[in-house]
Write a protein that holds these residues in place. Structure first.
Motif, PDB file in Angstrom:
ATOM      1  N   ASN A  20      16.077  62.888  91.632  1.00  0.00           N
ATOM      2  CA  ASN A  20      14.875  63.716  91.596  1.00  0.00           C
ATOM      3  C   ASN A  20      15.330  65.159  91.710  1.00  0.00           C
ATOM      4  O   ASN A  20      16.104  65.494  92.602  1.00  0.00           O
ATOM      5  CB  ASN A  20      13.936  63.392  92.753  1.00  0.00           C
ATOM      6  CG  ASN A  20      13.292  62.039  92.611  1.00  0.00           C
ATOM      7  OD1 ASN A  20      12.790  61.698  91.554  1.00  0.00           O
ATOM      8  ND2 ASN A  20      13.326  61.249  93.673  1.00  0.00           N
ATOM      9  N   PHE A  21      14.845  65.992  90.812  1.00  0.00           N
ATOM     10  CA  PHE A  21      15.233  67.394  90.844  1.00  0.00           C
ATOM     11  C   PHE A  21      14.231  68.145  91.708  1.00  0.00           C
ATOM     12  O   PHE A  21      13.035  68.137  91.442  1.00  0.00           O
ATOM     13  CB  PHE A  21      15.288  67.981  89.436  1.00  0.00           C
ATOM     14  CG  PHE A  21      15.870  69.359  89.392  1.00  0.00           C
ATOM     15  CD1 PHE A  21      17.231  69.538  89.567  1.00  0.00           C
ATOM     16  CD2 PHE A  21      15.075  70.464  89.211  1.00  0.00           C
ATOM     17  CE1 PHE A  21      17.796  70.787  89.533  1.00  0.00           C
ATOM     18  CE2 PHE A  21      15.625  71.732  89.180  1.00  0.00           C
ATOM     19  CZ  PHE A  21      16.987  71.896  89.343  1.00  0.00           C
ATOM     20  N   ASP A  22      14.722  68.778  92.761  1.00  0.00           N
ATOM     21  CA  ASP A  22      13.884  69.555  93.668  1.00  0.00           C
ATOM     22  C   ASP A  22      13.771  70.970  93.116  1.00  0.00           C
ATOM     23  O   ASP A  22      14.739  71.726  93.104  1.00  0.00           O
ATOM     24  CB  ASP A  22      14.503  69.570  95.065  1.00  0.00           C
ATOM     25  CG  ASP A  22      13.610  70.229  96.100  1.00  0.00           C
ATOM     26  OD1 ASP A  22      12.662  70.946  95.712  1.00  0.00           O
ATOM     27  OD2 ASP A  22      13.858  70.020  97.299  1.00  0.00           O
ATOM     28  N   THR A  23      12.580  71.330  92.648  1.00  0.00           N
ATOM     29  CA  THR A  23      12.395  72.637  92.014  1.00  0.00           C
ATOM     30  C   THR A  23      12.469  73.781  93.017  1.00  0.00           C
ATOM     31  O   THR A  23      12.795  74.901  92.636  1.00  0.00           O
ATOM     32  CB  THR A  23      11.051  72.702  91.264  1.00  0.00           C
ATOM     33  OG1 THR A  23       9.995  72.362  92.165  1.00  0.00           O
ATOM     34  CG2 THR A  23      11.044  71.738  90.094  1.00  0.00           C
ATOM     35  N   LYS A  24      12.191  73.514  94.279  1.00  0.00           N
ATOM     36  CA  LYS A  24      12.256  74.586  95.284  1.00  0.00           C
ATOM     37  C   LYS A  24      13.692  74.979  95.582  1.00  0.00           C
ATOM     38  O   LYS A  24      14.027  76.153  95.661  1.00  0.00           O
ATOM     39  CB  LYS A  24      11.551  74.160  96.569  1.00  0.00           C
ATOM     40  CG  LYS A  24      10.053  74.065  96.427  1.00  0.00           C
ATOM     41  CD  LYS A  24       9.401  73.683  97.721  1.00  0.00           C
ATOM     42  CE  LYS A  24       7.903  73.571  97.514  1.00  0.00           C
ATOM     43  NZ  LYS A  24       7.223  73.139  98.718  1.00  0.00           N
ATOM     44  N   THR A  25      14.559  73.976  95.757  1.00  0.00           N
ATOM     45  CA  THR A  25      15.960  74.267  96.089  1.00  0.00           C
ATOM     46  C   THR A  25      16.860  74.287  94.858  1.00  0.00           C
ATOM     47  O   THR A  25      18.025  74.626  94.958  1.00  0.00           O
ATOM     48  CB  THR A  25      16.507  73.235  97.081  1.00  0.00           C
ATOM     49  OG1 THR A  25      16.470  71.928  96.463  1.00  0.00           O
ATOM     50  CG2 THR A  25      15.710  73.236  98.379  1.00  0.00           C
ATOM     51  N   GLN A  26      16.313  73.874  93.689  1.00  0.00           N
ATOM     52  CA  GLN A  26      17.069  73.811  92.438  1.00  0.00           C
ATOM     53  C   GLN A  26      18.298  72.911  92.557  1.00  0.00           C
ATOM     54  O   GLN A  26      19.369  73.227  92.049  1.00  0.00           O
ATOM     55  CB  GLN A  26      17.489  75.220  91.993  1.00  0.00           C
ATOM     56  CG  GLN A  26      16.319  76.130  91.665  1.00  0.00           C
ATOM     57  CD  GLN A  26      15.578  75.680  90.419  1.00  0.00           C
ATOM     58  OE1 GLN A  26      16.166  75.566  89.363  1.00  0.00           O
ATOM     59  NE2 GLN A  26      14.289  75.406  90.548  1.00  0.00           N
ATOM     60  N   THR A  27      18.137  71.776  93.244  1.00  0.00           N
ATOM     61  CA  THR A  27      19.235  70.821  93.403  1.00  0.00           C
ATOM     62  C   THR A  27      18.733  69.415  93.107  1.00  0.00           C
ATOM     63  O   THR A  27      17.533  69.140  93.168  1.00  0.00           O
ATOM     64  CB  THR A  27      19.797  70.837  94.839  1.00  0.00           C
ATOM     65  OG1 THR A  27      18.740  70.520  95.754  1.00  0.00           O
ATOM     66  CG2 THR A  27      20.400  72.187  95.182  1.00  0.00           C
ATOM     67  N   TRP A  28      19.680  68.533  92.807  1.00  0.00           N
ATOM     68  CA  TRP A  28      19.358  67.124  92.602  1.00  0.00           C
ATOM     69  C   TRP A  28      19.403  66.402  93.936  1.00  0.00           C
ATOM     70  O   TRP A  28      20.298  66.621  94.741  1.00  0.00           O
ATOM     71  CB  TRP A  28      20.362  66.476  91.646  1.00  0.00           C
ATOM     72  CG  TRP A  28      20.105  66.817  90.225  1.00  0.00           C
ATOM     73  CD1 TRP A  28      20.667  67.837  89.517  1.00  0.00           C
ATOM     74  CD2 TRP A  28      19.216  66.154  89.338  1.00  0.00           C
ATOM     75  NE1 TRP A  28      20.176  67.850  88.249  1.00  0.00           N
ATOM     76  CE2 TRP A  28      19.285  66.831  88.105  1.00  0.00           C
ATOM     77  CE3 TRP A  28      18.367  65.071  89.471  1.00  0.00           C
ATOM     78  CZ2 TRP A  28      18.529  66.438  86.997  1.00  0.00           C
ATOM     79  CZ3 TRP A  28      17.625  64.678  88.367  1.00  0.00           C
ATOM     80  CH2 TRP A  28      17.709  65.349  87.148  1.00  0.00           C
ATOM     81  N   GLN A  29      18.447  65.499  94.153  1.00  0.00           N
ATOM     82  CA  GLN A  29      18.409  64.635  95.333  1.00  0.00           C
ATOM     83  C   GLN A  29      18.528  63.193  94.835  1.00  0.00           C
ATOM     84  O   GLN A  29      17.857  62.817  93.879  1.00  0.00           O
ATOM     85  CB  GLN A  29      17.083  64.803  96.098  1.00  0.00           C
ATOM     86  CG  GLN A  29      16.760  66.232  96.474  1.00  0.00           C
ATOM     87  CD  GLN A  29      17.741  66.798  97.478  1.00  0.00           C
ATOM     88  OE1 GLN A  29      18.207  66.094  98.367  1.00  0.00           O
ATOM     89  NE2 GLN A  29      18.076  68.072  97.319  1.00  0.00           N
TER      90      GLN A  29
END
Length: 97
Positions: A20-29
Motif C-alpha cells: 500500500n502506498f502511503d501518500t502522506k509519507t510517500q513510502t510503500w507499506q
C-alpha cells in the motif's frame, strides 16, 4: 537484459500483491507476508517496450519462471530464455512486415 537490483528496489509483484502506498509519507507499506526487496531487474530490449524494467524478488522470479506444461505439470523457463524468445519473436515479425 537481466541485472542486479539496486539496494532499496521493491519487487513489482510484491507491491501489487502486498503493498500500500502511503501518500502522506510517500513510502510503500507492506504486510508481514512478504519480503519485498528485489534481487534482479529485467530490462526489455525489444522495440515496442525498449527500456521497460521489471523488478523481481526471489519468490516472484521463481514464479515467473514456472509455466504449465499442458499435462498437469510444470516446466522451468528461465527469464533469460524468455527475454531471448521475445527478442527473436519480435525480429521475426519485423522481418515479415
Amino acid at each position: 537484459m537481466i541485472k542486479s537490483a539496486p539496494t532499496g528496489t521493491y519487487c513489482n509483484d510484491c507491491k501489487a500483491e502486498y503493498g500500500n502506498f502511503d501518500t502522506k509519507t510517500q513510502t510503500w507499506q507492506f504486510s508481514d507476508k512478504c519480503v519485498p526487496i528485489a534481487t534482479i531487474i529485467t530490462v526489455s530490449v525489444t522495440i515496442r517496450s525498449k527500456g521497460a524494467t521489471r523488478a523481481y524478488c526471489n519468490y516472484h522470479k521463481r514464479q515467473a519462471e514456472t509455466w504449465p506444461d499442458g499435462k498437469g505439470g510444470f516446466i522451468h523457463w528461465s527469464l533469460e530464455d524468455q527475454l531471448a524468445a521475445a527478442e527473436l519473436a519480435e525480429s521475426q515479425v519485423l522481418l515479415n512486415v
